[in-house]
Write a protein that holds these residues in place. Sequence first.
Motif, PDB file in Angstrom:
ATOM      1  N   ALA A  51     -43.660  -9.917  -9.056  1.00 36.19           N
ATOM      2  CA  ALA A  51     -44.501 -10.473  -7.998  1.00 36.19           C
ATOM      3  C   ALA A  51     -43.645 -11.147  -6.929  1.00 36.19           C
ATOM      4  O   ALA A  51     -43.910 -11.007  -5.724  1.00 36.19           O
ATOM      5  CB  ALA A  51     -45.501 -11.460  -8.590  1.00 36.19           C
ATOM      6  N   LEU A  52     -42.611 -11.862  -7.351  1.00 32.70           N
ATOM      7  CA  LEU A  52     -41.700 -12.510  -6.401  1.00 32.70           C
ATOM      8  C   LEU A  52     -41.019 -11.457  -5.526  1.00 32.70           C
ATOM      9  O   LEU A  52     -40.988 -11.587  -4.295  1.00 32.70           O
ATOM     10  CB  LEU A  52     -40.653 -13.324  -7.160  1.00 32.70           C
ATOM     11  CG  LEU A  52     -39.563 -13.973  -6.300  1.00 32.70           C
ATOM     12  CD1 LEU A  52     -40.138 -15.097  -5.452  1.00 32.70           C
ATOM     13  CD2 LEU A  52     -38.428 -14.506  -7.191  1.00 32.70           C
ATOM     14  N   GLU A  53     -40.503 -10.416  -6.154  1.00 28.26           N
ATOM     15  CA  GLU A  53     -39.823  -9.364  -5.409  1.00 28.26           C
ATOM     16  C   GLU A  53     -40.798  -8.633  -4.482  1.00 28.26           C
ATOM     17  O   GLU A  53     -40.496  -8.370  -3.315  1.00 28.26           O
ATOM     18  CB  GLU A  53     -39.175  -8.379  -6.387  1.00 28.26           C
ATOM     19  CG  GLU A  53     -38.434  -7.242  -5.696  1.00 28.26           C
ATOM     20  CD  GLU A  53     -37.981  -6.179  -6.677  1.00 28.26           C
ATOM     21  OE1 GLU A  53     -36.970  -5.513  -6.406  1.00 28.26           O
ATOM     22  OE2 GLU A  53     -38.658  -5.991  -7.711  1.00 28.26           O
ATOM     23  N   ARG A  54     -41.954  -8.312  -4.990  1.00 27.86           N
ATOM     24  CA  ARG A  54     -42.931  -7.528  -4.226  1.00 27.86           C
ATOM     25  C   ARG A  54     -43.388  -8.269  -2.980  1.00 27.86           C
ATOM     26  O   ARG A  54     -43.659  -7.656  -1.934  1.00 27.86           O
ATOM     27  CB  ARG A  54     -44.117  -7.213  -5.133  1.00 27.86           C
ATOM     28  CG  ARG A  54     -45.174  -6.319  -4.489  1.00 27.86           C
ATOM     29  CD  ARG A  54     -46.204  -5.868  -5.512  1.00 27.86           C
ATOM     30  NE  ARG A  54     -46.881  -6.972  -6.165  1.00 27.86           N
ATOM     31  CZ  ARG A  54     -46.715  -7.317  -7.448  1.00 27.86           C
ATOM     32  NH1 ARG A  54     -45.889  -6.625  -8.224  1.00 27.86           N
ATOM     33  NH2 ARG A  54     -47.371  -8.335  -7.963  1.00 27.86           N
ATOM     34  N   ASN A  55     -43.454  -9.586  -3.056  1.00 27.17           N
ATOM     35  CA  ASN A  55     -43.929 -10.370  -1.922  1.00 27.17           C
ATOM     36  C   ASN A  55     -42.808 -10.879  -1.020  1.00 27.17           C
ATOM     37  O   ASN A  55     -43.031 -11.731  -0.161  1.00 27.17           O
ATOM     38  CB  ASN A  55     -44.758 -11.552  -2.428  1.00 27.17           C
ATOM     39  CG  ASN A  55     -46.107 -11.109  -2.972  1.00 27.17           C
ATOM     40  OD1 ASN A  55     -47.017 -10.787  -2.218  1.00 27.17           O
ATOM     41  ND2 ASN A  55     -46.235 -11.067  -4.298  1.00 27.17           N
ATOM     42  N   GLY A  56     -41.603 -10.339  -1.237  1.00 32.55           N
ATOM     43  CA  GLY A  56     -40.491 -10.691  -0.364  1.00 32.55           C
ATOM     44  C   GLY A  56     -39.858 -12.032  -0.649  1.00 32.55           C
ATOM     45  O   GLY A  56     -39.120 -12.561   0.188  1.00 32.55           O
ATOM     46  N   GLY A  57     -40.130 -12.593  -1.821  1.00 27.51           N
ATOM     47  CA  GLY A  57     -39.567 -13.892  -2.160  1.00 27.51           C
ATOM     48  C   GLY A  57     -38.083 -13.819  -2.469  1.00 27.51           C
ATOM     49  O   GLY A  57     -37.551 -12.774  -2.857  1.00 27.51           O
ATOM     50  N   LYS A  58     -37.399 -14.919  -2.272  1.00 27.40           N
ATOM     51  CA  LYS A  58     -35.987 -15.049  -2.602  1.00 27.40           C
ATOM     52  C   LYS A  58     -35.811 -16.299  -3.452  1.00 27.40           C
ATOM     53  O   LYS A  58     -36.498 -17.302  -3.248  1.00 27.40           O
ATOM     54  CB  LYS A  58     -35.122 -15.187  -1.344  1.00 27.40           C
ATOM     55  CG  LYS A  58     -35.324 -14.081  -0.309  1.00 27.40           C
ATOM     56  CD  LYS A  58     -34.721 -12.766  -0.766  1.00 27.40           C
ATOM     57  CE  LYS A  58     -34.841 -11.714   0.346  1.00 27.40           C
ATOM     58  NZ  LYS A  58     -34.271 -10.407  -0.075  1.00 27.40           N
ATOM     59  N   MET A  59     -34.889 -16.248  -4.399  1.00 22.90           N
ATOM     60  CA  MET A  59     -34.657 -17.408  -5.256  1.00 22.90           C
ATOM     61  C   MET A  59     -33.162 -17.642  -5.423  1.00 22.90           C
ATOM     62  O   MET A  59     -32.393 -16.709  -5.669  1.00 22.90           O
ATOM     63  CB  MET A  59     -35.292 -17.212  -6.643  1.00 22.90           C
ATOM     64  CG  MET A  59     -35.189 -18.442  -7.536  1.00 22.90           C
ATOM     65  SD  MET A  59     -35.982 -18.231  -9.161  1.00 22.90           S
ATOM     66  CE  MET A  59     -37.686 -18.018  -8.695  1.00 22.90           C
ATOM     67  N   ILE A  60     -32.754 -18.889  -5.267  1.00 24.50           N
ATOM     68  CA  ILE A  60     -31.379 -19.310  -5.528  1.00 24.50           C
ATOM     69  C   ILE A  60     -31.419 -20.319  -6.675  1.00 24.50           C
ATOM     70  O   ILE A  60     -32.148 -21.311  -6.615  1.00 24.50           O
ATOM     71  CB  ILE A  60     -30.730 -19.948  -4.288  1.00 24.50           C
ATOM     72  CG1 ILE A  60     -30.601 -18.914  -3.163  1.00 24.50           C
ATOM     73  CG2 ILE A  60     -29.358 -20.516  -4.641  1.00 24.50           C
ATOM     74  CD1 ILE A  60     -30.065 -19.489  -1.875  1.00 24.50           C
ATOM     75  N   VAL A  61     -30.641 -20.059  -7.709  1.00 29.43           N
ATOM     76  CA  VAL A  61     -30.583 -20.929  -8.887  1.00 29.43           C
ATOM     77  C   VAL A  61     -29.156 -21.433  -9.042  1.00 29.43           C
ATOM     78  O   VAL A  61     -28.199 -20.669  -8.875  1.00 29.43           O
ATOM     79  CB  VAL A  61     -31.012 -20.170 -10.159  1.00 29.43           C
ATOM     80  CG1 VAL A  61     -30.901 -21.069 -11.379  1.00 29.43           C
ATOM     81  CG2 VAL A  61     -32.438 -19.646 -10.007  1.00 29.43           C
ATOM     82  N   THR A  62     -29.002 -22.697  -9.341  1.00 29.68           N
ATOM     83  CA  THR A  62     -27.665 -23.240  -9.542  1.00 29.68           C
ATOM     84  C   THR A  62     -27.646 -24.153 -10.759  1.00 29.68           C
ATOM     85  O   THR A  62     -28.641 -24.820 -11.067  1.00 29.68           O
ATOM     86  CB  THR A  62     -27.196 -24.023  -8.296  1.00 29.68           C
ATOM     87  OG1 THR A  62     -25.876 -24.535  -8.521  1.00 29.68           O
ATOM     88  CG2 THR A  62     -28.126 -25.178  -7.993  1.00 29.68           C
ATOM     89  N   TYR A  63     -26.537 -24.130 -11.460  1.00 29.45           N
ATOM     90  CA  TYR A  63     -26.311 -24.998 -12.618  1.00 29.45           C
ATOM     91  C   TYR A  63     -24.910 -25.587 -12.515  1.00 29.45           C
ATOM     92  O   TYR A  63     -24.022 -24.987 -11.909  1.00 29.45           O
ATOM     93  CB  TYR A  63     -26.376 -24.203 -13.926  1.00 29.45           C
ATOM     94  CG  TYR A  63     -27.747 -24.069 -14.529  1.00 29.45           C
ATOM     95  CD1 TYR A  63     -28.149 -24.898 -15.573  1.00 29.45           C
ATOM     96  CD2 TYR A  63     -28.635 -23.101 -14.084  1.00 29.45           C
ATOM     97  CE1 TYR A  63     -29.401 -24.771 -16.144  1.00 29.45           C
ATOM     98  CE2 TYR A  63     -29.894 -22.967 -14.652  1.00 29.45           C
ATOM     99  CZ  TYR A  63     -30.270 -23.801 -15.672  1.00 29.45           C
ATOM    100  OH  TYR A  63     -31.508 -23.679 -16.248  1.00 29.45           O
TER     101      TYR A  63
END
Length: 211
Positions: free
Chosen positions: A162-174
């Motif tokens: 769903a995130l990909e299909r709706n053009g979402g982007k995610m950055i995760v950091t640890y």
Amino acid sequence: EQLGQSGLDAPKFQDVNQRALAACDGIDGIVDGMIQETRLCTYDANEAVCGQPEASVDPALCLSPAEASVVNQIWEGPRTATGGKLWVGWERGTGNVIGLTATAFGAAAPSLFGEQINRYWVHRDPLFNWRSISREAFASEQLELTRQFSQFIGSDSPDLQALERNGGKMIVTYGNADQVIPPNGHYHYMQRLFDEMGGMARTQDFYRYYV
């Protein structure tokens, strides 16, 4: 169980972690006070056992063989009675993650996060004593905890369609020295994510992970 009621002293755990840090700091070619690639650090706590060449000469800081075994298990992460891995452990070189903290019934616990989850969520008993269960029972309880609560608080689904299909982007950091959430848990998630979402290249179009 291995250390009885006394447990592992926080200064000893901090000292052995500093020795692990010193041993593995340069793995990435830069000595900068951190272990960049924690998965390559294989420092063995038995090197910090009293009398070993690389151990502290201070008896208040060097480890007994039983303490070294416990430290190695902390780094390795909890396992089931048959040896299956429940989850990743705390990273080598991470200090201050262990220390006895007061609980409602007076006895001390090694981590308020895990101790309180078991006390309130699993046993639903504010007076539950974490020392009363075996290692095997602990493993069973963690599996039951996952079964009961993942549907409400779980955030590890690799299905991000769903995130990909709706053009979402995610950055995760640890941070590799995170004292609460071991970063290798997210490495594990990333492998599941690549498998679910069609491989690394496709996944990196919308999801990036930095350590």
